[in-house]
Design a protein around this motif. Sequence first.
Motif, PDB file in Angstrom:
ATOM      1  N   ALA A  85       0.752  -1.282   0.141  1.00 36.89           N
ATOM      2  CA  ALA A  85       0.017  -0.073  -0.080  1.00 36.89           C
ATOM      3  C   ALA A  85       0.858   1.270   0.011  1.00 36.89           C
ATOM      4  CB  ALA A  85      -0.858  -0.025   1.138  1.00 36.89           C
ATOM      5  N   ASP A  86       0.227   2.384  -0.497  1.00 35.16           N
ATOM      6  CA  ASP A  86       1.067   3.707  -0.553  1.00 35.16           C
ATOM      7  C   ASP A  86       1.875   3.851   0.724  1.00 35.16           C
ATOM      8  OD1 ASP A  86       0.204   3.908  -3.106  1.00 35.16           O
ATOM      9  OD2 ASP A  86      -1.288   5.473  -2.772  1.00 35.16           O
ATOM     10  N   SER A  87       1.199   4.093   1.937  1.00 35.55           N
ATOM     11  CA  SER A  87       1.937   4.371   3.051  1.00 35.55           C
ATOM     12  C   SER A  87       2.803   3.355   3.542  1.00 35.55           C
ATOM     13  CB  SER A  87       0.774   4.410   4.281  1.00 35.55           C
ATOM     14  OG  SER A  87       0.428   2.990   4.448  1.00 35.55           O
ATOM     15  N   SER A  88       2.845   2.021   3.357  1.00 31.91           N
ATOM     16  CA  SER A  88       3.566   1.300   3.711  1.00 31.91           C
ATOM     17  C   SER A  88       5.033   1.277   2.503  1.00 31.91           C
ATOM     18  CB  SER A  88       3.046  -0.044   3.232  1.00 31.91           C
ATOM     19  OG  SER A  88       2.220  -0.431   4.426  1.00 31.91           O
ATOM     20  N   ARG A  89       4.643   1.519   1.431  1.00 34.16           N
ATOM     21  CA  ARG A  89       5.676   1.806   0.366  1.00 34.16           C
ATOM     22  C   ARG A  89       6.845   2.881   0.820  1.00 34.16           C
ATOM     23  NH1 ARG A  89       7.325   0.232  -4.635  1.00 34.16           N
ATOM     24  NH2 ARG A  89       8.709   1.482  -5.728  1.00 34.16           N
ATOM     25  N   VAL A  90       6.159   4.138   1.220  1.00 34.01           N
ATOM     26  CA  VAL A  90       6.906   5.320   1.650  1.00 34.01           C
ATOM     27  C   VAL A  90       7.682   4.854   2.704  1.00 34.01           C
ATOM     28  CG1 VAL A  90       6.620   7.562   2.659  1.00 34.01           C
ATOM     29  CG2 VAL A  90       5.066   7.049   0.765  1.00 34.01           C
ATOM     30  N   SER A  91       7.231   4.338   3.561  1.00 38.85           N
ATOM     31  CA  SER A  91       8.082   3.859   4.880  1.00 38.85           C
ATOM     32  C   SER A  91       9.089   3.028   4.376  1.00 38.85           C
ATOM     33  CB  SER A  91       7.289   3.052   6.082  1.00 38.85           C
ATOM     34  OG  SER A  91       6.210   4.016   6.309  1.00 38.85           O
ATOM     35  N   LEU A  92       9.013   2.042   3.528  1.00 34.92           N
ATOM     36  CA  LEU A  92       9.999   1.232   3.151  1.00 34.92           C
ATOM     37  C   LEU A  92      10.990   1.789   2.549  1.00 34.92           C
ATOM     38  CD1 LEU A  92       7.774  -1.977   2.554  1.00 34.92           C
ATOM     39  CD2 LEU A  92       9.610  -1.924   3.828  1.00 34.92           C
ATOM     40  N   VAL A  93      10.615   2.599   1.385  1.00 36.29           N
ATOM     41  CA  VAL A  93      11.737   3.375   0.487  1.00 36.29           C
ATOM     42  C   VAL A  93      12.398   4.138   1.479  1.00 36.29           C
ATOM     43  CG1 VAL A  93      11.826   4.924  -1.146  1.00 36.29           C
ATOM     44  CG2 VAL A  93      10.226   3.417  -1.596  1.00 36.29           C
ATOM     45  N   LEU A  94      11.896   5.018   2.343  1.00 35.69           N
ATOM     46  CA  LEU A  94      12.689   5.670   3.120  1.00 35.69           C
ATOM     47  C   LEU A  94      13.484   4.788   4.076  1.00 35.69           C
ATOM     48  CD1 LEU A  94       9.990   8.538   4.215  1.00 35.69           C
ATOM     49  CD2 LEU A  94      11.965   8.698   2.666  1.00 35.69           C
ATOM     50  N   ALA A  95      13.007   3.729   4.791  1.00 36.32           N
ATOM     51  CA  ALA A  95      14.076   2.744   5.505  1.00 36.32           C
ATOM     52  C   ALA A  95      15.097   2.509   4.733  1.00 36.32           C
ATOM     53  CB  ALA A  95      12.889   1.734   6.033  1.00 36.32           C
ATOM     54  N   MET A  96      14.918   2.020   3.348  1.00 34.03           N
ATOM     55  CA  MET A  96      16.127   1.594   2.621  1.00 34.03           C
ATOM     56  C   MET A  96      17.072   2.655   2.581  1.00 34.03           C
ATOM     57  SD  MET A  96      15.479  -1.579   2.518  1.00 34.03           S
ATOM     58  CE  MET A  96      17.160  -2.049   1.756  1.00 34.03           C
ATOM     59  N   ALA A  97      16.441   4.069   2.076  1.00 32.06           N
ATOM     60  CA  ALA A  97      17.304   5.155   1.826  1.00 32.06           C
ATOM     61  C   ALA A  97      18.294   5.295   3.114  1.00 32.06           C
ATOM     62  CB  ALA A  97      16.779   6.292   1.467  1.00 32.06           C
ATOM     63  N   VAL A  98      17.559   5.380   4.266  1.00 27.27           N
ATOM     64  CA  VAL A  98      18.150   5.661   5.617  1.00 27.27           C
ATOM     65  C   VAL A  98      19.518   4.583   5.934  1.00 27.27           C
ATOM     66  CG1 VAL A  98      17.787   5.756   8.235  1.00 27.27           C
ATOM     67  CG2 VAL A  98      16.313   6.990   6.696  1.00 27.27           C
ATOM     68  N   LEU A  99      18.917   3.118   5.589  1.00 28.90           N
ATOM     69  CA  LEU A  99      19.814   2.358   5.857  1.00 28.90           C
ATOM     70  C   LEU A  99      20.917   2.568   5.002  1.00 28.90           C
ATOM     71  CD1 LEU A  99      19.055  -1.619   5.616  1.00 28.90           C
ATOM     72  CD2 LEU A  99      20.878  -0.660   4.223  1.00 28.90           C
ATOM     73  N   MET A 100      21.028   2.899   3.726  1.00 32.97           N
ATOM     74  CA  MET A 100      22.253   2.950   2.886  1.00 32.97           C
ATOM     75  C   MET A 100      23.156   4.101   3.576  1.00 32.97           C
ATOM     76  SD  MET A 100      20.991   2.207  -0.858  1.00 32.97           S
ATOM     77  CE  MET A 100      22.655   2.217  -1.611  1.00 32.97           C
ATOM     78  N   VAL A 101      22.400   5.218   3.876  1.00 37.73           N
ATOM     79  CA  VAL A 101      23.189   6.313   4.716  1.00 37.73           C
ATOM     80  C   VAL A 101      23.798   5.739   5.942  1.00 37.73           C
ATOM     81  CG1 VAL A 101      22.846   8.596   5.804  1.00 37.73           C
ATOM     82  CG2 VAL A 101      21.752   8.013   3.478  1.00 37.73           C
ATOM     83  N   ARG A 102      23.122   4.955   6.826  1.00 37.00           N
ATOM     84  CA  ARG A 102      23.830   4.938   7.971  1.00 37.00           C
ATOM     85  C   ARG A 102      24.711   3.797   7.913  1.00 37.00           C
ATOM     86  NH1 ARG A 102      23.456   8.125  11.704  1.00 37.00           N
ATOM     87  NH2 ARG A 102      23.562   6.412  13.225  1.00 37.00           N
ATOM     88  N   VAL A 103      24.462   2.812   7.146  1.00 37.62           N
ATOM     89  CA  VAL A 103      25.656   1.626   6.740  1.00 37.62           C
ATOM     90  C   VAL A 103      27.019   2.346   6.070  1.00 37.62           C
ATOM     91  CG1 VAL A 103      23.996  -0.313   6.843  1.00 37.62           C
ATOM     92  CG2 VAL A 103      24.861   0.576   4.737  1.00 37.62           C
ATOM     93  N   GLY A 104      26.810   3.247   5.294  1.00 33.13           N
ATOM     94  CA  GLY A 104      27.773   3.830   4.604  1.00 33.13           C
ATOM     95  C   GLY A 104      28.882   4.896   5.633  1.00 33.13           C
ATOM     96  N   LEU A 105      28.083   5.050   6.947  1.00 34.94           N
ATOM     97  CA  LEU A 105      28.791   5.812   7.981  1.00 34.94           C
ATOM     98  C   LEU A 105      29.361   4.855   8.901  1.00 34.94           C
ATOM     99  CD1 LEU A 105      26.365   8.701   8.556  1.00 34.94           C
ATOM    100  CD2 LEU A 105      28.499   8.882   7.404  1.00 34.94           C
ATOM    101  N   GLY A 106      29.062   3.449   8.637  1.00 35.16           N
ATOM    102  CA  GLY A 106      29.614   2.514   9.784  1.00 35.16           C
ATOM    103  C   GLY A 106      28.719   2.215  10.639  1.00 35.16           C
ATOM    104  N   ARG A 107      27.247   2.608  10.448  1.00 35.76           N
ATOM    105  CA  ARG A 107      26.507   2.486  11.757  1.00 35.76           C
ATOM    106  C   ARG A 107      25.376   1.351  11.443  1.00 35.76           C
ATOM    107  NH1 ARG A 107      28.944   5.189  15.683  1.00 35.76           N
ATOM    108  NH2 ARG A 107      29.587   7.240  15.021  1.00 35.76           N
ATOM    109  N   THR A 108      25.663   0.170  11.963  1.00 36.55           N
ATOM    110  CA  THR A 108      24.774  -1.029  11.714  1.00 36.55           C
ATOM    111  C   THR A 108      23.781  -1.382  12.694  1.00 36.55           C
ATOM    112  OG1 THR A 108      26.593  -2.372  12.425  1.00 36.55           O
ATOM    113  CG2 THR A 108      26.627  -1.828  10.070  1.00 36.55           C
ATOM    114  N   VAL A 109      22.679  -2.279  12.347  1.00 40.15           N
ATOM    115  CA  VAL A 109      21.715  -2.653  13.351  1.00 40.15           C
ATOM    116  C   VAL A 109      22.017  -3.700  14.045  1.00 40.15           C
ATOM    117  CG1 VAL A 109      19.501  -3.512  13.463  1.00 40.15           C
ATOM    118  CG2 VAL A 109      19.895  -1.332  12.292  1.00 40.15           C
ATOM    119  N   GLU A 110      21.864  -3.892  15.378  1.00 41.80           N
ATOM    120  CA  GLU A 110      22.019  -5.169  16.178  1.00 41.80           C
ATOM    121  C   GLU A 110      20.505  -5.607  16.462  1.00 41.80           C
ATOM    122  OE1 GLU A 110      24.587  -4.575  19.386  1.00 41.80           O
ATOM    123  OE2 GLU A 110      26.504  -4.103  18.109  1.00 41.80           O
ATOM    124  N   VAL A 111      20.286  -6.899  16.282  1.00 39.06           N
ATOM    125  CA  VAL A 111      19.122  -7.382  16.915  1.00 39.06           C
ATOM    126  C   VAL A 111      19.658  -8.625  17.659  1.00 39.06           C
ATOM    127  CG1 VAL A 111      17.971  -6.831  14.700  1.00 39.06           C
ATOM    128  CG2 VAL A 111      18.977  -9.066  14.832  1.00 39.06           C
TER     129      VAL A 111
END
Length: 311
Positions: free
Chosen positions: A232-258
Amino acid sequence: MIPLTTRQVLILAELLNANGPLTCGELALRVGASPRMVRYDLRGVALWLQENGARLQNRPNVGALVEAPRQVRSDLWAQLASGAGAALVLSPGERVQALTLCLLTSDEPLSAQRLAREVGVAQPTALAGIQEAQRWLAGHGLELTRQPRWGFVVAGRELTRRAALVQCLIEAAGDAFWLPRCAAVPQPAQPGNPKAVVAGLLLARRFLARVDLAYARWLVDLMESYLQRQFADSSRVSLVLAMAVLMVRVGLGRTVEVTPEQLARVRRQKEFRAASNAIAAVEQRLGLALPEGETAYVAMHLLGAWTRQSL
């Protein structure tokens, strides 16, 4: 080329979005200015339109109307979407959002003086906004700390920080701004509320300058194709932004721990395999090897997208 002020951008956006002429009084109500200010600003708008192959028709007792072929009108919207020449003049609420975005997108401490420059206000005004930003961040599980002689910096888990950044981007710019930019086939902006879209542009343009939104859209397309489902539109917006943020953050060496429990919970899901494909593409593009937590992060977003759609 003649630059436009923020108010002139808002006036032009209203004119481009209108189905007929708008009087100075009507424009004044829509952009929050006096009719006299609008009349003055229309001179600059007319010159800008002339430079860009269009014409402003302004008749007494009738109103102002942009005369331009459809393609030229589309090009004018694209010009506005670039944000070039527009000063950052924001309402108090937008100012808090701008400060919050500045803080969330910086890993280095930011002084009050620098933050004031970023949003175009005096330092005391910026400090008042920083207090509001601190409350917003606390409500999203993050802490804003002040380091003496250095400035303000956001502290908290990487997973929480990314979620807050995505949410702040969505709140700041709004659906009318993000939906055309995150759609599978990007659409020209034709907003119902031009003021909100222009304000969103002013807030988000620094983030947009750092990301490859087209590649983030492609990553979401890749996952949609694997899952054979459409977001859905709202879910797609969240996902696209999440992927964009992911690429910026991992490029800075900041990764997620689960946690091991979180990883075990999503690893068996088909969304984890879809996320693995996207992360493999990111690794190849950035030349990095990413931890499995990043795959889990994306998989959790995918699972959350289905949950939101079923509500």
